[in-house]
Each structure stands twice: as C-alpha cells, then as structure tokens.
Design a protein around this motif. Structure first.
Motif, PDB file in Angstrom:
ATOM      1  N   PHE A  21       0.822  -1.211   0.000  1.00 39.03           N
ATOM      2  CA  PHE A  21       0.000   0.000   0.000  1.00 39.03           C
ATOM      3  C   PHE A  21       0.860   1.265   0.000  1.00 39.03           C
ATOM      4  CE2 PHE A  21      -2.129   3.430   2.308  1.00 39.03           C
ATOM      5  CZ  PHE A  21      -3.282   3.583   1.547  1.00 39.03           C
ATOM      6  N   CYS A  22       1.924   1.261   0.800  1.00 41.19           N
ATOM      7  CA  CYS A  22       2.718   2.476   0.993  1.00 41.19           C
ATOM      8  C   CYS A  22       3.830   2.663  -0.035  1.00 41.19           C
ATOM      9  CB  CYS A  22       3.336   2.474   2.394  1.00 41.19           C
ATOM     10  SG  CYS A  22       2.137   2.560   3.740  1.00 41.19           S
ATOM     11  N   LEU A  23       4.360   1.577  -0.590  1.00 41.29           N
ATOM     12  CA  LEU A  23       5.555   1.681  -1.428  1.00 41.29           C
ATOM     13  C   LEU A  23       5.326   1.343  -2.898  1.00 41.29           C
ATOM     14  CD1 LEU A  23       8.094  -0.054   1.005  1.00 41.29           C
ATOM     15  CD2 LEU A  23       7.612   2.393   0.800  1.00 41.29           C
ATOM     16  N   TYR A  24       4.115   0.930  -3.222  1.00 39.03           N
ATOM     17  CA  TYR A  24       3.849   0.494  -4.591  1.00 39.03           C
ATOM     18  C   TYR A  24       4.200   1.570  -5.619  1.00 39.03           C
ATOM     19  CZ  TYR A  24       1.340  -1.170  -8.716  1.00 39.03           C
ATOM     20  OH  TYR A  24       1.017  -1.573  -9.986  1.00 39.03           O
ATOM     21  N   LYS A  25       3.933   2.824  -5.303  1.00 40.06           N
ATOM     22  CA  LYS A  25       4.202   3.916  -6.244  1.00 40.06           C
ATOM     23  C   LYS A  25       5.505   4.650  -5.926  1.00 40.06           C
ATOM     24  CE  LYS A  25      -0.661   4.778  -7.364  1.00 40.06           C
ATOM     25  NZ  LYS A  25      -1.756   5.784  -7.415  1.00 40.06           N
ATOM     26  N   ASP A  26       6.276   4.119  -5.006  1.00 40.35           N
ATOM     27  CA  ASP A  26       7.551   4.752  -4.654  1.00 40.35           C
ATOM     28  C   ASP A  26       8.524   4.644  -5.818  1.00 40.35           C
ATOM     29  OD1 ASP A  26      10.161   5.335  -3.324  1.00 40.35           O
ATOM     30  OD2 ASP A  26       8.923   5.309  -1.527  1.00 40.35           O
ATOM     31  N   SER A  33      11.913  -2.279  -3.304  1.00 45.04           N
ATOM     32  CA  SER A  33      12.385  -3.671  -3.221  1.00 45.04           C
ATOM     33  C   SER A  33      11.922  -4.362  -1.943  1.00 45.04           C
ATOM     34  CB  SER A  33      13.912  -3.725  -3.323  1.00 45.04           C
ATOM     35  OG  SER A  33      14.515  -3.066  -2.220  1.00 45.04           O
ATOM     36  N   PHE A  34      11.485  -3.579  -0.943  1.00 43.73           N
ATOM     37  CA  PHE A  34      10.956  -4.191   0.279  1.00 43.73           C
ATOM     38  C   PHE A  34       9.719  -5.041  -0.024  1.00 43.73           C
ATOM     39  CE2 PHE A  34      13.430  -1.076   2.778  1.00 43.73           C
ATOM     40  CZ  PHE A  34      13.889  -1.904   3.793  1.00 43.73           C
ATOM     41  N   ILE A  35       8.945  -4.641  -1.022  1.00 43.37           N
ATOM     42  CA  ILE A  35       7.744  -5.410  -1.379  1.00 43.37           C
ATOM     43  C   ILE A  35       8.132  -6.819  -1.826  1.00 43.37           C
ATOM     44  CG2 ILE A  35       5.770  -5.563  -2.943  1.00 43.37           C
ATOM     45  CD1 ILE A  35       5.797  -2.505  -3.099  1.00 43.37           C
ATOM     46  N   ILE A  36       9.115  -6.892  -2.733  1.00 42.80           N
ATOM     47  CA  ILE A  36       9.572  -8.190  -3.234  1.00 42.80           C
ATOM     48  C   ILE A  36      10.210  -9.000  -2.115  1.00 42.80           C
ATOM     49  CG2 ILE A  36      11.131  -9.335  -4.859  1.00 42.80           C
ATOM     50  CD1 ILE A  36      10.831  -6.879  -6.674  1.00 42.80           C
ATOM     51  N   TYR A  37      11.022  -8.327  -1.294  1.00 43.55           N
ATOM     52  CA  TYR A  37      11.698  -9.025  -0.207  1.00 43.55           C
ATOM     53  C   TYR A  37      10.689  -9.618   0.780  1.00 43.55           C
ATOM     54  CZ  TYR A  37      14.474  -9.862   3.960  1.00 43.55           C
ATOM     55  OH  TYR A  37      15.049 -10.446   5.067  1.00 43.55           O
ATOM     56  N   LEU A  38       9.697  -8.828   1.168  1.00 41.70           N
ATOM     57  CA  LEU A  38       8.701  -9.315   2.130  1.00 41.70           C
ATOM     58  C   LEU A  38       7.823 -10.408   1.532  1.00 41.70           C
ATOM     59  CD1 LEU A  38       7.777  -5.908   3.765  1.00 41.70           C
ATOM     60  CD2 LEU A  38       8.855  -7.842   4.916  1.00 41.70           C
ATOM     61  N   LEU A  39       7.591 -10.331   0.243  1.00 44.78           N
ATOM     62  CA  LEU A  39       6.860 -11.401  -0.442  1.00 44.78           C
ATOM     63  C   LEU A  39       7.645 -12.708  -0.352  1.00 44.78           C
ATOM     64  CD1 LEU A  39       4.343 -12.053  -2.157  1.00 44.78           C
ATOM     65  CD2 LEU A  39       5.703 -11.476  -4.183  1.00 44.78           C
ATOM     66  N   SER A 204       6.999  -1.496   9.311  1.00 47.40           N
ATOM     67  CA  SER A 204       5.662  -1.038   8.913  1.00 47.40           C
ATOM     68  C   SER A 204       5.508   0.455   9.179  1.00 47.40           C
ATOM     69  CB  SER A 204       4.585  -1.821   9.675  1.00 47.40           C
ATOM     70  OG  SER A 204       4.605  -3.194   9.331  1.00 47.40           O
ATOM     71  N   TYR A 205       5.977   0.886  10.345  1.00 49.18           N
ATOM     72  CA  TYR A 205       5.898   2.309  10.676  1.00 49.18           C
ATOM     73  C   TYR A 205       6.762   3.129   9.716  1.00 49.18           C
ATOM     74  CZ  TYR A 205       6.131   6.654  13.320  1.00 49.18           C
ATOM     75  OH  TYR A 205       6.061   7.973  13.678  1.00 49.18           O
ATOM     76  N   ALA A 206       7.933   2.591   9.357  1.00 54.21           N
ATOM     77  CA  ALA A 206       8.812   3.286   8.414  1.00 54.21           C
ATOM     78  C   ALA A 206       8.132   3.444   7.052  1.00 54.21           C
ATOM     79  CB  ALA A 206      10.119   2.511   8.243  1.00 54.21           C
ATOM     80  N   PHE A 207       7.430   2.400   6.596  1.00 54.13           N
ATOM     81  CA  PHE A 207       6.729   2.469   5.305  1.00 54.13           C
ATOM     82  C   PHE A 207       5.610   3.514   5.342  1.00 54.13           C
ATOM     83  CE2 PHE A 207       7.698  -2.361   4.947  1.00 54.13           C
ATOM     84  CZ  PHE A 207       9.030  -2.074   4.680  1.00 54.13           C
ATOM     85  N   ILE A 208       4.915   3.577   6.471  1.00 52.31           N
ATOM     86  CA  ILE A 208       3.837   4.563   6.627  1.00 52.31           C
ATOM     87  C   ILE A 208       4.420   5.981   6.600  1.00 52.31           C
ATOM     88  CG2 ILE A 208       2.082   5.453   8.205  1.00 52.31           C
ATOM     89  CD1 ILE A 208       1.693   2.513   9.143  1.00 52.31           C
ATOM     90  N   CYS A 209       5.537   6.173   7.291  1.00 53.33           N
ATOM     91  CA  CYS A 209       6.201   7.486   7.291  1.00 53.33           C
ATOM     92  C   CYS A 209       6.664   7.858   5.886  1.00 53.33           C
ATOM     93  CB  CYS A 209       7.398   7.474   8.243  1.00 53.33           C
ATOM     94  SG  CYS A 209       6.966   7.374   9.991  1.00 53.33           S
ATOM     95  N   ARG A 210       7.175   6.876   5.181  1.00 50.24           N
ATOM     96  CA  ARG A 210       7.631   7.100   3.799  1.00 50.24           C
ATOM     97  C   ARG A 210       6.450   7.518   2.915  1.00 50.24           C
ATOM     98  NH1 ARG A 210      12.278   7.917   0.621  1.00 50.24           N
ATOM     99  NH2 ARG A 210      11.842   7.202  -1.481  1.00 50.24           N
TER     100      ARG A 210
END
Length: 215
Positions: A21-26, A33-39, A204-210
């Motif tokens: 939700f937070c990084l898809y358009k980053d 790359s956090f999305i792929i890593y967490l997947l 998660s908090y870092a992604f929200i802040c980003r």
C-alpha cells in the motif's frame, strides 16, 4: 490451515500488505524492493511450515534464504550510506566476505544443517552497521525529525532484530532446550517471535512514514 497463521506469519503478512500500500508507487528502487523481499519472506515462511508438517527438514530453505536476506539488508544500508560518499566497492567486499564465510560453513558441516555461524556473523555486522548509521546521522548537519524519519525506523528494526539474533545464536543450544515457563515451546522460538514483531512493526511504521512524506 490454522497452523500456517502464527505470530511470525501474521506479522510478516501485515507488513507485506502495508509495504504494498505504501511503497507500490515509490520511485526509489531500494524502498520498493521491500515489497519483493517481504513477499519472499512470507513465501519462505509458509514453505518452511509446510515442510515441517510433512516431517521434512527445512534448514536448507532457510539457509539459502540467508543470501537473499543479507543482500537485501546490505543493499539498503548502502543506499543509506551513499550520501556520505561510501563506495560500491565496500558493499561488494562485504558481500564477497559473507559468501565466502557462508560457503566455508556449508562445506564444513557437509551441507547438513543451518548455517548458524554465518547467521551469527551477519547479525553482528548488521548491529555494527546500524550503530554506524546512528553515528552518521548524529554528525550530519541536516535536521531530521527522527520520530517520523523512515530510514531511522528501518534501522531501528534491524538493530533490535539482529542484536537479539546475536544473543540467540551465541546461546543457541541452551535456548533450544530451555522451555519458556509452562509453554511447550523453546525459549529461542518465543524470543524470535518477539524479535520478528519488533522488526516488522518498525518497518511497517517506516513504510507509513515514507508514504506520508510522498503524499
């Protein structure tokens, strides 16, 4: 089916959803790359549980994932260090050293167990890398609100997790046998659950802040 939903997997899945939700358009590849890593983290965790249900060893799966884990965290640290004129050669040297230690341990134990020494070595390096980053931002002249600064919270999660991991790896044999009070679980397992919650909560908090910074 319930066996797949543990404290670890639920925490990881929630963090994955937040990252999407937070990084898809980053536009920054390191953050995205956090999305792929967490997947991959979630996939490995589910596969590990599946193998355990089938009474098969899953140490090879987690051992192989160490390379992915080290590469991801190391590259993100490089991204954080880059403004302070750190060179790519330093990243390549570290990854080369890690792979060397990793391969030597695998050969030494005949590929028959998890690479605990390599994991411990990696944890110590990431703790030092986290503390070094704190030193860099303290010396930096640019003002930052650390309570809402995304990289700071990513590094906080890394420090909490790998500092705890270092202690767990040092006392591995004891923690594996010791039971957590009346629970039929090893103290090591419970400890890593707590560390995982800390890590993925900080991330998660870092992604929200980003996300808020981009909005």
């Amino acid at each position: 089916m319930q066996i797949f939903f543990t404290v670890n997997t639920i925490t990881e899945l929630v963090c994955l959803l937040i990252s999407i939700f937070c990084l898809y358009k980053d536009k920054n590849v390191y953050w995205k790359s956090f999305i792929i890593y967490l997947l991959l983290v979630c996939a490995v965790e589910m596969a590990g549980i599946s193998l355990r249900i089938q009474h098969k060893n899953n140490y090879a799966l987690y051992t192989c994932f160490l390379v992915v884990e080290c590469t991801m965290i190391s590259c993100f640290f490089y991204h954080l260090y880059k403004p302070y004129r750190h060179k790519p050669s330093q990243l390549y040297s570290w990854l080369g050293l890690f792979i060397s230690v990793f391969i030597l341990e695998l050969i030494n134990n005949n590929f028959g167990s998890f690479a605990y020494k390599t994991a411990a070595f990696m944890s110590v390096v990431f703790v030092i890398a986290s503390l070094y980053y704190y030193m860099l931002i303290l010396k930096d002249e640019h003002f930052r609100k650390l309570e809402s600064y995304p990289p700071f919270w990513v590094v906080n999660g890394v420090l909490f997790f790998y500092f705890g991991s270092t202690a767990c790896n040092v006392f591995f044999d004891y923690l594996l046998q010791e039971k957590a009070h009346s629970l039929s679980l090893s103290t090591r397992y419970v400890t890593f659950n707590i560390l995982n919650v800390l890590l993925y909560s900080c991330w998660s908090y870092a992604f929200i802040c980003r996300y808020r910074q981009r909005s």
